[in-house]
Design an enzyme around this catalytic site. Structure first.
Site, PDB file in Angstrom:
ATOM      1  N   TRP A 154      75.147  84.604  81.541  1.00 26.63           N
ATOM      2  CA  TRP A 154      75.471  85.233  80.268  1.00 26.63           C
ATOM      3  C   TRP A 154      74.656  84.706  79.085  1.00 26.63           C
ATOM      4  O   TRP A 154      74.733  85.264  78.009  1.00 26.63           O
ATOM      5  CB  TRP A 154      76.960  85.059  79.939  1.00 26.63           C
ATOM      6  CG  TRP A 154      77.557  83.736  80.348  1.00 26.63           C
ATOM      7  CD1 TRP A 154      78.259  83.501  81.493  1.00 26.63           C
ATOM      8  CD2 TRP A 154      77.505  82.489  79.653  1.00 26.63           C
ATOM      9  NE1 TRP A 154      78.647  82.184  81.551  1.00 26.63           N
ATOM     10  CE2 TRP A 154      78.203  81.540  80.434  1.00 26.63           C
ATOM     11  CE3 TRP A 154      76.942  82.069  78.435  1.00 26.63           C
ATOM     12  CZ2 TRP A 154      78.350  80.200  80.050  1.00 26.63           C
ATOM     13  CZ3 TRP A 154      77.078  80.746  78.059  1.00 26.63           C
ATOM     14  CH2 TRP A 154      77.772  79.835  78.861  1.00 26.63           C
ATOM     15  N   ASN A 155      73.897  83.654  79.285  1.00 26.28           N
ATOM     16  CA  ASN A 155      73.295  83.051  78.083  1.00 26.28           C
ATOM     17  C   ASN A 155      72.090  83.828  77.541  1.00 26.28           C
ATOM     18  O   ASN A 155      71.975  83.999  76.338  1.00 26.28           O
ATOM     19  CB  ASN A 155      72.965  81.576  78.296  1.00 26.28           C
ATOM     20  CG  ASN A 155      72.206  81.310  79.568  1.00 26.28           C
ATOM     21  OD1 ASN A 155      72.308  82.066  80.525  1.00 26.28           O
ATOM     22  ND2 ASN A 155      71.447  80.250  79.594  1.00 26.28           N
ATOM     23  N   LYS A 178      72.894  92.165  89.473  1.00 23.04           N
ATOM     24  CA  LYS A 178      74.314  91.865  89.213  1.00 23.04           C
ATOM     25  C   LYS A 178      74.337  90.968  87.977  1.00 23.04           C
ATOM     26  O   LYS A 178      74.127  89.766  88.051  1.00 23.04           O
ATOM     27  CB  LYS A 178      74.871  91.204  90.461  1.00 23.04           C
ATOM     28  CG  LYS A 178      76.114  90.380  90.434  1.00 23.04           C
ATOM     29  CD  LYS A 178      77.274  90.826  89.629  1.00 23.04           C
ATOM     30  CE  LYS A 178      78.194  89.626  89.463  1.00 23.04           C
ATOM     31  NZ  LYS A 178      78.352  89.242  88.062  1.00 23.04           N
ATOM     32  N   GLY A 231      72.254  80.436  87.245  1.00 27.67           N
ATOM     33  CA  GLY A 231      73.648  80.186  86.895  1.00 27.67           C
ATOM     34  C   GLY A 231      73.971  78.713  87.048  1.00 27.67           C
ATOM     35  O   GLY A 231      73.077  77.861  87.027  1.00 27.67           O
ATOM     36  N   GLY A 232      75.253  78.420  87.221  1.00 22.64           N
ATOM     37  CA  GLY A 232      75.688  77.034  87.326  1.00 22.64           C
ATOM     38  C   GLY A 232      75.368  76.438  88.689  1.00 22.64           C
ATOM     39  O   GLY A 232      75.174  77.159  89.665  1.00 22.64           O
ATOM     40  N   GLU A 253      67.796  79.016  89.885  1.00 29.00           N
ATOM     41  CA  GLU A 253      67.505  78.323  88.627  1.00 29.00           C
ATOM     42  C   GLU A 253      68.853  77.885  88.091  1.00 29.00           C
ATOM     43  O   GLU A 253      69.650  78.704  87.639  1.00 29.00           O
ATOM     44  CB  GLU A 253      66.760  79.259  87.679  1.00 29.00           C
ATOM     45  CG  GLU A 253      66.040  78.522  86.588  1.00 29.00           C
ATOM     46  CD  GLU A 253      66.902  78.353  85.357  1.00 29.00           C
ATOM     47  OE1 GLU A 253      67.608  77.306  85.268  1.00 29.00           O
ATOM     48  OE2 GLU A 253      66.884  79.246  84.504  1.00 29.00           O
ATOM     49  N   LEU A 254      69.115  76.586  88.217  1.00 26.72           N
ATOM     50  CA  LEU A 254      70.447  76.079  87.904  1.00 26.72           C
ATOM     51  C   LEU A 254      70.412  75.257  86.620  1.00 26.72           C
ATOM     52  O   LEU A 254      69.506  75.401  85.817  1.00 26.72           O
ATOM     53  CB  LEU A 254      70.963  75.279  89.099  1.00 26.72           C
ATOM     54  CG  LEU A 254      70.830  76.042  90.440  1.00 26.72           C
ATOM     55  CD1 LEU A 254      71.249  75.194  91.611  1.00 26.72           C
ATOM     56  CD2 LEU A 254      71.614  77.342  90.404  1.00 26.72           C
ATOM     57  N   CYS A 287      69.887  76.374  79.730  1.00 24.15           N
ATOM     58  CA  CYS A 287      69.740  75.460  80.865  1.00 24.15           C
ATOM     59  C   CYS A 287      68.817  74.305  80.494  1.00 24.15           C
ATOM     60  O   CYS A 287      68.910  73.232  81.062  1.00 24.15           O
ATOM     61  CB  CYS A 287      69.210  76.226  82.072  1.00 24.15           C
ATOM     62  SG  CYS A 287      67.805  77.257  81.691  1.00 24.15           S
ATOM     63  N   GLU A 388      76.631  68.834  83.173  1.00 24.57           N
ATOM     64  CA  GLU A 388      76.150  69.830  82.214  1.00 24.57           C
ATOM     65  C   GLU A 388      77.331  70.360  81.399  1.00 24.57           C
ATOM     66  O   GLU A 388      78.302  70.868  81.950  1.00 24.57           O
ATOM     67  CB  GLU A 388      75.480  70.982  82.950  1.00 24.57           C
ATOM     68  CG  GLU A 388      74.843  71.968  81.987  1.00 24.57           C
ATOM     69  CD  GLU A 388      74.118  73.101  82.685  1.00 24.57           C
ATOM     70  OE1 GLU A 388      74.716  73.760  83.545  1.00 24.57           O
ATOM     71  OE2 GLU A 388      72.942  73.328  82.340  1.00 24.57           O
TER      72      GLU A 388
HETATM   73  O1  TXE Z   1      78.282  80.560  85.772  1.00 23.73           O
HETATM   74  P1  TXE Z   1      78.133  81.149  87.209  1.00 23.73           P
HETATM   75  P2  TXE Z   1      79.532  80.506  84.783  1.00 23.73           P
HETATM   76  C1  TXE Z   1      76.301  76.644  83.928  1.00 23.73           C
HETATM   77  C2  TXE Z   1      76.974  76.078  82.700  1.00 23.73           C
HETATM   78  C3  TXE Z   1      78.304  76.761  82.702  1.00 23.73           C
HETATM   79  C4  TXE Z   1      78.585  76.852  84.180  1.00 23.73           C
HETATM   80  C5  TXE Z   1      79.554  77.919  84.579  1.00 23.73           C
HETATM   81  O2  TXE Z   1      77.143  74.697  82.855  1.00 23.73           O
HETATM   82  O3  TXE Z   1      79.291  76.018  82.052  1.00 23.73           O
HETATM   83  O4  TXE Z   1      77.326  77.131  84.764  1.00 23.73           O
HETATM   84  O5  TXE Z   1      79.198  79.162  84.009  1.00 23.73           O
HETATM   85  C6  TXE Z   1      77.733  85.159  89.405  1.00 23.73           C
HETATM   86  N1  TXE Z   1      78.457  84.835  94.462  1.00 23.73           N
HETATM   87  N2  TXE Z   1      75.385  77.740  83.621  1.00 23.73           N
HETATM   88  O6  TXE Z   1      80.799  80.331  85.521  1.00 23.73           O
HETATM   89  O7  TXE Z   1      79.428  81.219  87.932  1.00 23.73           O
HETATM   90  C7  TXE Z   1      78.425  85.434  88.093  1.00 23.73           C
HETATM   91  O8  TXE Z   1      79.185  86.614  88.161  1.00 23.73           O
HETATM   92  C8  TXE Z   1      77.488  85.467  93.784  1.00 23.73           C
HETATM   93  C9  TXE Z   1      73.991  77.413  83.606  1.00 23.73           C
HETATM   94  O9  TXE Z   1      79.441  81.670  83.897  1.00 23.73           O
HETATM   95  O10 TXE Z   1      77.045  80.376  87.853  1.00 23.73           O
HETATM   96  C10 TXE Z   1      77.231  85.493  87.163  1.00 23.73           C
HETATM   97  O11 TXE Z   1      76.610  86.766  87.270  1.00 23.73           O
HETATM   98  N3  TXE Z   1      77.426  85.461  92.442  1.00 23.73           N
HETATM   99  C11 TXE Z   1      73.134  78.607  83.598  1.00 23.73           C
HETATM  100  C12 TXE Z   1      76.292  84.426  87.727  1.00 23.73           C
HETATM  101  O12 TXE Z   1      76.743  84.211  89.068  1.00 23.73           O
HETATM  102  C13 TXE Z   1      78.383  84.787  91.771  1.00 23.73           C
HETATM  103  C14 TXE Z   1      73.590  79.801  82.907  1.00 23.73           C
HETATM  104  C15 TXE Z   1      76.339  83.094  86.996  1.00 23.73           C
HETATM  105  O13 TXE Z   1      77.663  82.658  86.907  1.00 23.73           O
HETATM  106  C16 TXE Z   1      79.417  84.108  92.453  1.00 23.73           C
HETATM  107  C17 TXE Z   1      75.016  79.992  82.981  1.00 23.73           C
HETATM  108  C18 TXE Z   1      79.424  84.150  93.858  1.00 23.73           C
HETATM  109  N4  TXE Z   1      80.351  83.535  94.592  1.00 23.73           N
HETATM  110  C19 TXE Z   1      75.858  78.968  83.302  1.00 23.73           C
HETATM  111  N5  TXE Z   1      80.214  83.522  91.518  1.00 23.73           N
HETATM  112  C20 TXE Z   1      71.658  78.407  83.496  1.00 23.73           C
HETATM  113  N6  TXE Z   1      71.032  77.855  84.543  1.00 23.73           N
HETATM  114  O14 TXE Z   1      71.038  78.795  82.517  1.00 23.73           O
HETATM  115  C21 TXE Z   1      79.702  83.829  90.310  1.00 23.73           C
HETATM  116  N7  TXE Z   1      78.602  84.605  90.457  1.00 23.73           N
END
Ligand code: TXE
Length: 495
Positions: A154-155, A178, A231-232, A253-254, A287, A388
């Site tokens: 979402w960022n 997605k 994502g995370g 890319e975490l 990130c 993080e």
């Molecule tokens: O991220 P998620 P969240 C980090 C940051 C944040 C933490 C949680 O520390 O506090 O992650 O954020 C999809 N199978 N970053 O919960 O869950 C989800 O729908 C497949 C760092 O929002 O990682 C979304 O589209 N997909 C980061 C995407 O994964 C799944 C940016 C990211 O969500 C899934 C954001 C699954 N089982 C958060 N579960 C960065 N690297 O910039 C979720 N998703």
């Protein structure tokens, strides 16, 4: 039916609601109120999108389009994004609460990726392999993988999508996107431009919904060849494990816990600005946030005071207004997570030098704000220095010399980015060599480019985005052997 703006998915070139008919409200982080809705898809919608992408990959016009024509489509899309950059940026701000100034600048920059990878599309070359066998002609072809699933956070929804979409399409793959359930609208709006650019139906599809439902169903689908995820780290590990069961290609890319290191010989005005932009820009929701500020002990008090003084003047407010410097946190759960970490840091004995809660200004009461927060005397062993936070929370950690700076910088599970502030070029090169992170910035912070590979060491990820190498993440090599002679020798012996 609600009176909220509705954004639809695109599958096989057609606008689509979800099979279930359910919707997810998109909330405006500045007001906390719903402003739009996107379809809440499930495994059945995910399957339909993957099947459409697979048809487009195997049977549609895309499969036989020349690489040069593919490149032209990407460049046309670049021009359309440039035309609509401001509008797309406004949609992103409604969804993620980041500053309009920042999102508009990002959206004006996004077209460069489509131009760059559009240009690379017809420069994907195989090679002729010298043969050690008589009468054998051997060559390689660089071929697309098939259906690529792009899962985005979402960022920075469109920027991070672009880093996947542009090379994936340039390489000839088809894509199912997605987006994050919190910020899907700009991605769905982009699909109008994909259509206008002239991409054949099914080449780019979207499925909105929750990660555990639609994201997991996409990763699981047997027709998906690759998952490109940002994502995370916890979700990244789950996606990686699930993809591994099906031997799928993956780039991840975490997150990060990036060290931003100030030496006592640095240009202090620049270093202080670098520290601020490293953590308070985008309210720390990047990130690459420089969340650990390592400061040489001889200038530790001076730097701490100056960073606090500047951060204390940051104007919190409506992200749509150009004068705002710090906007809200994108989601309520994320705001709660950030506040939770602030409590943890206080409990661990870190000294709170600034902020430490939510702002008192009643004009900000509806939004998910967190005050710019700075902790001093942080030990690198504290959770606030190890995990993080993804919010406007800075930990300042003192160090004595280069060796100790390197030791602290590398004492983390992450390795995404780092900053070094020094006028000593010998030191700059040495530090750039010794720090274990995918990006090292010297006397700058938060610089990215379509030309420069970006990605993580250690738990910050796998693979690289941007730059020439990024296209390799979306290609596989085929080796072709042509026997130029007649007559097969002994069929029971390998040639
Ligand atoms: O991220 P998620 P969240 C980090 C940051 C944040 C933490 C949680 O520390 O506090 O992650 O954020 C999809 N199978 N970053 O919960 O869950 C989800 O729908 C497949 C760092 O929002 O990682 C979304 O589209 N997909 C980061 C995407 O994964 C799944 C940016 C990211 O969500 C899934 C954001 C699954 N089982 C958060 N579960 C960065 N690297 O910039 C979720 N998703």
């Amino acid at each position: 039916m609600s009176n909220l703006a509705r954004f639809l998915n695109t599958v096989d070139g057609q606008p689509r609601e979800s099979y279930s008919g359910r919707w997810i409200a998109s909330l405006d982080p500045f007001t906390g109120k719903a402003w739009a809705e996107v379809p809440q898809c499930g495994a059945d919608d995910a399957a339909a999108a993957v099947e459409a992408a697979h048809r487009a990959f195997t049977r549609g016009p895309w499969a036989t389009l020349t690489a040069t024509a593919r490149g032209k489509l990407l460049r046309r899309l670049a021009d359309l994004i440039a035309r609509d950059a401001e509008k797309l940026a406004e949609t992103e701000v409604r969804d993620n609460g980041k500053l309009l100034a920042e999102m508009a600048a990002q959206l004006r920059y996004v077209p460069e990726w489509f131009h760059y990878f559009g240009g690379l599309a017809d420069k994907i070359e195989g090679g002729v392999i010298p043969s050690d066998k008589a009468d054998m002609f051997t060559y390689t072809r660089r071929e697309p993988l098939g259906v690529v699933v792009a899962i985005t956070p979402w960022n920075s929804p469109l920027l991070l999508l672009t880093w996947k979409l542009a090379p994936a399409l340039a390489a000839g793959n088809t894509v199912v996107i997605k987006p994050s359930e919190f910020t899907s609208c700009s991605t769905l709006a982009l699909m109008d431009l994909v259509k206008e650019a002239g991409f054949p139906d099914g080449v780019v599809n979207t499925v909105t919904g929750y990660g555990a439902e639609v994201g997991a169903a996409l990763v699981e689908h047997p027709l998906v060849a690759k998952v490109a995820f940002t994502g995370g780290d916890a979700t990244g590990a789950a996606v990686y494990a699930q993809a591994a069961r099906h031997i799928k290609h993956v780039t991840l890319e975490l997150g990060g816990k990036s060290p931003n290191i100030i030496f006592d010989d640095a240009n202090m005005d620049d270093a202080v600005k670098g520290a601020i932009s490293g953590i308070f820009a985008a309210s720390g929701q990047t990130c690459i946030a420089g969340s650990r500020l390592l400061v040489q002990r001889s200038v530790y008090e001076e730097v701490s005071q100056r960073v606090v003084a500047v951060a204390a003047t940051a104007r919190l407010g409506n992200p749509m207004e150009r004068t705002t410097q710090v906007g809200p946190i994108t989601t309520q759960p994320q705001r709660d997570k950030v506040l939770g970490f602030i409590d943890i840091a206080k409990g661990e004995g870190a000294r709170c030098l600034l902020g430490g809660g939510t702002p008192k200004d009643p004009a900000l009461a509806g939004g998910w704000f967190v005050e710019p927060t700075i902790f001093g005397d942080v030990l690198n062993t504290m959770r606030i220095a190890r995990e993080e936070v993804f919010g406007p929370v800075l930990s300042i950690i003192p160090f004595e010399d280069e060796d100790e700076a390197v030791e602290i910088a590398n004492d983390t599970i992450f390795g995404l980015a780092s900053g070094v502030w020094t006028k000593d070029m010998r030191r700059a090169f040495k530090m750039a060599e010794r720090i274990r992170s995918g990006t090292v910035w010297v006397n700058t912070y938060r610089a990215v480019s379509f030309l420069a590979p970006f990605g993580g060491f250690k738990k910050s990820g796998i693979g690289r985005e941007s730059g020439q190498a990024a296209i390799d993440e979306y290609l596989q090599t085929k080796c072709v052997w042509i026997n130029l002679a007649e007559g097969i020798p002994d069929p029971f012996i390998i040639r």
